[in-house]
Design an enzyme around this catalytic site. Structure first.
Site, PDB file in Angstrom:
ATOM      1  N   PRO A   1     -24.762 -12.697 -39.622  1.00 20.50           N
ATOM      2  CA  PRO A   1     -25.593 -13.736 -40.237  1.00 20.50           C
ATOM      3  C   PRO A   1     -25.687 -15.031 -39.424  1.00 20.50           C
ATOM      4  CG  PRO A   1     -23.406 -13.862 -41.150  1.00 20.50           C
ATOM      5  CD  PRO A   1     -23.366 -12.763 -40.117  1.00 20.50           C
ATOM      6  N   ASP A   2     -25.493 -14.953 -38.113  1.00 18.05           N
ATOM      7  CA  ASP A   2     -25.376 -16.158 -37.283  1.00 18.05           C
ATOM      8  C   ASP A   2     -26.539 -17.139 -37.468  1.00 18.05           C
ATOM      9  OD1 ASP A   2     -24.065 -13.759 -36.027  1.00 18.05           O
ATOM     10  OD2 ASP A   2     -23.200 -15.323 -34.771  1.00 18.05           O
TER      11      ASP A   2
END
Length: 808
Positions: free
Chosen positions: A566-567
């Site tokens: 989910p960067d």
């Protein structure tokens, strides 16, 4: 300041009024602004919003509605009959968020132009499937069609199998968080200029930018190779972050840095065949993956997940167990951190709710109270929301970047670190990337030997670079001098790293009370797992996503290895919280801290599913390409090699429209297929016959035919097709850019949304490491040339190989 369960919660957006007209799409935008303290008022028609009936339901309660409308107040108005009351609310509002079809509000005289003519300071945020203009403007979409068109589906799955839909509703909820960022960018601009805005936020574009962006910075394991240059199909990427079976399930490891490999080598007993120093290089190990992973598999096979994780930590090997959502929901780490809270989510119904994605000053700025009952606060809001005089300046014409004049010291690395700083730089902040060659940013690696890769250029545009050794006493002192005049400091080191250098918030706050410090980590800065080494693939394993991101009937078919999630989402969450503190600082003059746990970002995006899991255990499971709530709802083969189209029937009306396109009057008249339940029961037969039809047509033909009939359909689009896509081209989604250290023109994404009064990002080139060291040392530290030379010779300062005369 508010509180939950007796704990004070900082609310930097206190006093900001948000009128929320979203219904079934985009609610998380208002929810996150409410988490940050805004007074978000959900406006529903008589009878309640349609989202109150959106699946999943538990005892008649929509868990979607409960998750994404918590912390809001609620009113009921009929926009036709109660028009005057609505307009008085608009007069008093700072922001209005709506998710209606393009032109829907304008058709009743309440469009963005009309509302802003009445209240020039209001910011209208329109969240629509495809935006306010362009050839796809009036098309319809679902999460799955957005993921297909947005370049995500084409890169998910395993060779020889159909492409695989990711779990959950990543498109819509990712877009909602980006819309919250765009909303605050426009609001910050209004504070300086007195001018409102219309923010045109298209889910299609935001999906392509945020979920797993093809034109965004990639993980270090890719070696800097841009996603559009990857092979056309879905190559097997499982060697990048391999998963191994063990005695009680699976574990995943990430071997990226040299020191991590050396730890694994020791753990393996220092096998002679891998003793050559050449294996310190990631790409060399990847070429020997078959032999190496066989040794690791033998080592892991008979040991438990907990045993392997503990031993991996001792050896310095990044490792995580693959957990199920149920294990996550009831695990110790997130219980200690308060990542979930047991609370009333609707009248008489309690469940385990994800708290929220951000911590402010060490406390979750998240769930405080349940979603409102229909009309629960109508009288109070109508009495309280009155137009108010403001000290804001006279309107300033033109477009500008609202963070111009702010200085950011950016210690971030890899993807989330790069992206957070880049978001601030795009809006005009002077972002200085502080780096040191002894601990290089992994995203600077290039398997092709480039001086600077395109993927790094995407993630670090508009920044300057300062080479500085923070571990030397003099380097730390120079950093303190920079911090004294800085507005924001960003980092994503292992928790405690800056504190060990004497550069934590407490240390620097004493020098600069206005300072805002933001950090991100994999699993949070507190709790039993806080010190674990974390990367996106390990986060996905630790929060249950890897277990869900697979083909349900194919053992070991985990398919998230090539995903960058989910960067990019966590970066938006962090940037929005930082901007909220900057907005508050205008009033108070004080700074604070923001902490983002990537794990808790995912909880927020999967909140309805986690709520359901807490109430109905084992319901949060891998679904593959079969939609749970309706049929036909899946991914269907089309004419050509590895060509596909997502088709999603949402309602009985969609079903009738689909039957019309196919000419299946028998289906349309069959009472057994008239309801979702009946179609789900016949899913296998319907899918097979629908696939026979789609296989005779190209995916864009299928998409066009069904969209013309009002059925959500999305061709599986590859990244190489973006430039020719009519909608993206019409809306200027991609912009050409050149870089002095990249020998060809390439494309980069534009801003987070369309604004009327916020300028597009500059496209200044990403720096080489230390490229601006001399410039910054003179300009900000006041050092003369002799002192700079001495510090360079001592290794306190570092500079790149380029001369000052080269382009920067």
């Amino acid at each position: 300041m508010s509180e939950f369960a007796g704990v004070p919660i900082r609310q930097p957006l206190a006093g900001v009024r948000v009128l929320d007209l979203t219904d079934g799409s985009g609610e998380l935008c208002g929810r996150y602004l409410a988490d940050l303290g805004a007074d978000v008022v959900l406006l529903e028609p008589p009878g309640g919003a349609g989202a109150r009936r959106k699946v999943p339901l538990h005892q008649g309660v929509s868990l979607y509605f409960a998750a994404y409308n918590a912390n809001k107040r609620g009113i009921t108005l009929d926009l036709r009959d109660d028009r005057d009351a609505f307009l008085r609310l608009v007069d008093a509002a700072d922001l209005l968020i709506e998710s209606g079809r393009p032109g829907e509000l304008a058709a009743v005289g309440l469009g963005p132009d009309e509302l802003r003519a009445r209240n020039p300071r209001v910011i209208v945020v329109s969240i629509t499937d495809f935006g306010q203009d362009g050839p796809y403007r009036d098309w319809v979409a679902t999460d799955w069609t957005q993921l297909a068109m947005g370049g995500v589906l084409a890169r998910n799955g395993l060779p020889g199998l159909p492409p695989l839909m990711p779990p959950g509703h990543l498109a819509g909820e990712s877009a909602a968080l980006q819309a919250a960022w765009a909303a605050l960018v426009a609001y910050r601009n209004r504070l300086d200029t007195g001018v409102g805005d219309h923010v045109d936020a298209a889910v299609y574009e935001m999906t392509a930018q945020v979920v797993d962006p093809g034109y965004g910075i990639a993980g270090s394991a890719t070696g800097g190779v841009p996603a559009p240059e990857m092979p056309r199909g879905r190559p097997d990427a499982r060697h990048l972050y391999p998963i191994f079976p063990c005695a009680d399930g699976y574990v995943r490891i990430c071997l990226l840095a040299k020191r991590q490999w050396r730890g694994m080598f020791t753990w393996l007993g220092e096998p002679a065949e891998f003793a050559d120093p050449k294996y310190d290089a990631t790409h060399v190990r990847f070429r020997a993956a078959k032999q190496l992973y066989a040794l690791i598999g033998d080592l892991f096979r008979d040991r438990s997940r907990d045993e392997l994780v503990a031993e991996g930590q001792r050896h310095g090997v990044p490792i995580a167990a693959l957990l199920s959502p149920g294990e996550v929901l009831h695990g110790d780490h997130f219980a200690v951190r308060g990542g979930f809270v047991d609370a009333e989510i609707a009248a008489g119904l309690s469940a385990r709710m994800p708290t929220g994605p951000a911590e402010l000053d060490g406390v979750h700025a998240g769930f405080r109270h349940r979603a409102p009952a229909p009309g629960e606060h109508t009288a109070a809001v109508l009495a309280e929301w009155q137009p108010r005089p403001t000290p804001e300046p006279a309107p300033v014409p033109g477009r500008r970047r609202p963070l111009a004049g702010l200085r950011v010291l950016d210690l971030g690395v890899i993807v989330v670190g790069a992206e957070l700083g880049r978001l601030l730089a795009d809006q005009g902040a002077d972002v200085i990337k502080v780096e040191n060659r002894a601990f290089p940013d992994g995203s600077r690696q290039s398997a092709r030997g480039e001086r600077l890769s395109v993927t790094f250029a995407w993630g670090h545009r508009n920044k300057r670079s300062l080479g500085l050794d923070l571990r030397s006493p003099e380097g730390a002192n120079l950093f303190r001098r920079l911090a004294t005049d800085a507005d924001v400091i960003l980092s994503n080191f292992k928790p405690g790293t800056l504190e060990s250098l004497g550069l934590g918030y407490t240390d620097l706050k004493a020098l600069n009370p206005r300072l805002i410090m933001a950090d991100s980590s994999a699993l949070g800065s507190t709790g039993p797992w806080a010190k674990r080494m974390g990367y996106g693939p390990l986060v996905r394993a630790s929060v249950g996503l890897t277990e869900l991101w697979r083909y349900p009937d194919v053992e070991g078919s985990f398919s998230d290895a090539s995903t960058i999630y989910p960067d990019h989402i966590a970066a938006r969450v962090g940037a929005t919280a930082v901007l909220a503190l900057l907005i508050e600082r205008v009033r108070t003059g004080t700074g604070g801290t923001v902490s983002i746990a990537q794990a808790e970002t995912t909880f927020t995006q999967f909140a309805p599913e986690f709520l359901r899991e807490s109430l109905e255990p084992a319901t949060f499971r891998a679904l593959g390409n079969a939609g749970e709530w309706n049929a036909p709802y899946g991914v269907y083969p089309c004419l050509g090699e590895d060509e596909w189209c997502a088709i999603t029937v949402r309602t009985d009306d969609d079903w009738q429209r689909l039957c019309g396109v196919l000419g299946r009057l028998d289906w349309a008249a069959d009472p057994a297929l008239a309801t979702a339940a009946g179609r789900i029961a016949a899913r296998e037969k319907l899918d097979a016959q629908l696939a026979e039809w789609t296989a005779t047509l190209a995916p864009r033909e299928v998409m066009a035919l069904l969209q013309d009939a009002g059925v959500p359909a999305g061709a599986m689009q590859r990244l190489t097709e973006y430039p020719a896509d009519p909608q993206l081209a019409a809306r200027g989604f991609l912009r050409p850019v050149t870089h002095p250290f990249i020998g060809h023109e390439f494309l980069t994404e534009a801003g987070p949304a369309r604004f009327e009064h916020v300028a597009e990002p500059e496209l200044r080139p990403a720096p080489l490491a230390g490229q601006h060291t001399r410039e910054i040392a003179r300009e900000l530290l006041g050092l003369d040339d002799a002192r700079i030379e001495a510090l360079l010779a001592a290794g306190v300062l570092e500079e790149s190989e380029i001369s000052e005369g080269e382009p920067s």
